[in-house]
Design a protein around this motif. Sequence first.
Motif, PDB file in Angstrom:
ATOM      1  N   ASN A  77      -2.535  74.154  -9.941  1.00  0.00           N
ATOM      2  CA  ASN A  77      -2.221  75.581  -9.803  1.00  0.00           C
ATOM      3  C   ASN A  77      -3.482  76.437  -9.796  1.00  0.00           C
ATOM      4  OD1 ASN A  77       0.540  75.180  -9.642  1.00  0.00           O
ATOM      5  ND2 ASN A  77       0.872  75.426 -11.845  1.00  0.00           N
ATOM      6  N   THR A  78      -4.434  76.106 -10.657  1.00  0.00           N
ATOM      7  CA  THR A  78      -5.675  76.883 -10.696  1.00  0.00           C
ATOM      8  C   THR A  78      -6.437  76.741  -9.391  1.00  0.00           C
ATOM      9  OG1 THR A  78      -5.842  76.608 -13.097  1.00  0.00           O
ATOM     10  CG2 THR A  78      -7.842  77.252 -11.927  1.00  0.00           C
ATOM     11  N   VAL A  79      -6.498  75.524  -8.854  1.00  0.00           N
ATOM     12  CA  VAL A  79      -7.161  75.308  -7.567  1.00  0.00           C
ATOM     13  C   VAL A  79      -6.468  76.123  -6.474  1.00  0.00           C
ATOM     14  CG1 VAL A  79      -7.678  73.623  -5.757  1.00  0.00           C
ATOM     15  CG2 VAL A  79      -8.038  73.027  -8.157  1.00  0.00           C
ATOM     16  N   GLU A  80      -5.139  76.081  -6.456  1.00  0.00           N
ATOM     17  CA  GLU A  80      -4.381  76.834  -5.453  1.00  0.00           C
ATOM     18  C   GLU A  80      -4.680  78.321  -5.538  1.00  0.00           C
ATOM     19  OE1 GLU A  80      -2.519  76.046  -2.978  1.00  0.00           O
ATOM     20  OE2 GLU A  80      -2.105  73.913  -3.259  1.00  0.00           O
ATOM     21  N   ASN A  81      -4.739  78.838  -6.761  1.00  0.00           N
ATOM     22  CA  ASN A  81      -4.990  80.267  -6.926  1.00  0.00           C
ATOM     23  C   ASN A  81      -6.412  80.648  -6.495  1.00  0.00           C
ATOM     24  OD1 ASN A  81      -2.419  80.756  -7.922  1.00  0.00           O
ATOM     25  ND2 ASN A  81      -3.035  80.514 -10.067  1.00  0.00           N
ATOM     26  N   ILE A  82      -7.387  79.800  -6.847  1.00  0.00           N
ATOM     27  CA  ILE A  82      -8.762  80.097  -6.441  1.00  0.00           C
ATOM     28  C   ILE A  82      -8.893  80.042  -4.924  1.00  0.00           C
ATOM     29  CG2 ILE A  82     -11.150  79.295  -6.520  1.00  0.00           C
ATOM     30  CD1 ILE A  82     -10.658  78.430  -9.400  1.00  0.00           C
ATOM     31  N   VAL A  83      -8.243  79.065  -4.302  1.00  0.00           N
ATOM     32  CA  VAL A  83      -8.256  78.991  -2.843  1.00  0.00           C
ATOM     33  C   VAL A  83      -7.608  80.244  -2.243  1.00  0.00           C
ATOM     34  CG1 VAL A  83      -7.285  77.778  -0.851  1.00  0.00           C
ATOM     35  CG2 VAL A  83      -8.370  76.485  -2.692  1.00  0.00           C
TER      36      VAL A  83
END
Length: 338
Positions: free
Chosen positions: A254-260
């Motif tokens: 989820n954190t990766v998705e949000n940063i992307v």
Amino acid sequence: MGEKLFHDPQLSSDGTVVCASCHIVALGGDDGLVKSLGVAGAEGDVNPPSVLNVSLNARQFWNGRALDLREQLQGPIHNPIEMNNNWDLVAERLRSNQDYVKAFADAFNAGITQKNIEDALLSYERTMVRPNSDFDAFIQGDELAFTEPELKGFESFNDLGCVSCHQGANLGGNLYQRLGLFHDYFADKEQIHESDYGLYLVTGDEKDRYKFRVPGLRNVAQTAPYFHDGTSPTLHDAVSKMAYYQLGVSLDVNTVENIVAFLKTLSAEPLNVADSSHQEHGSEAQHDDVHDQEHHQMDEIPPKEHEHEEHHDHARQTQPMKPNLYASHRHMPAENEQ
């Protein structure tokens, strides 16, 4: 005139390569290849950086060997695996074209000279600043510019420490950093090449081995593959690897998705190009194939919806931390300060 020169194959020795072969300005400013192809199909040493917003960088090239854009221009023109040419021959070719002769005479007292050719190219490159992204709207106070995932990604980007290197007007491009601060990036590579040595190739100082100019992040969603060696094929992969090697953390999905999602807000409307007919090696088909998973043109990005008032409150609380980090551009530290 600078735009015309940028797309003119006469700048290369065999007439097959133009600046836009490696830097397709209508897409993301690169060519979507792991390593670009020069004259006679020669492969370059590093992944081509984007030319968009290049004037915001304090140094040029991955290893920072060029102090400014004029010095950077000398690289591809003379490099035997890029354009393999020289300014005298370029000027001679341009003088045989009456359109160029007239255009240079109108613009410069001395007509076609090396400096004037450089000035024309530099004038064009300096127009490539794209300050009209959703990110720019947000830092200027537009609370509706970010969706909730984008806002969360922006907060993670700051809280995790990404902003310690990716800051300033270009969100990077203004300092050097070692690749592999917390985990050894190069120990995990199958093979190390001279191009992996980074700033060391410029200074000869051992402490500069594996240091690179931090890349700017504007339009980053359009410039896969990533890193100086082009080994990271997608933005999700690049975010995960940067967190691991540079910050020492493993991010959840989820954190990766949000940063992307946040990084995609750094994309601005593409430049209009009058003539892209000479983009020999860096064709749009090649670029789209490489960017297949994550390359999105602006008209493909769905409209944003903000359904909850709490999102607006969240955005208002986030805004005060932004201006000092992104509104100004810091200078590249001196090499002896690294």
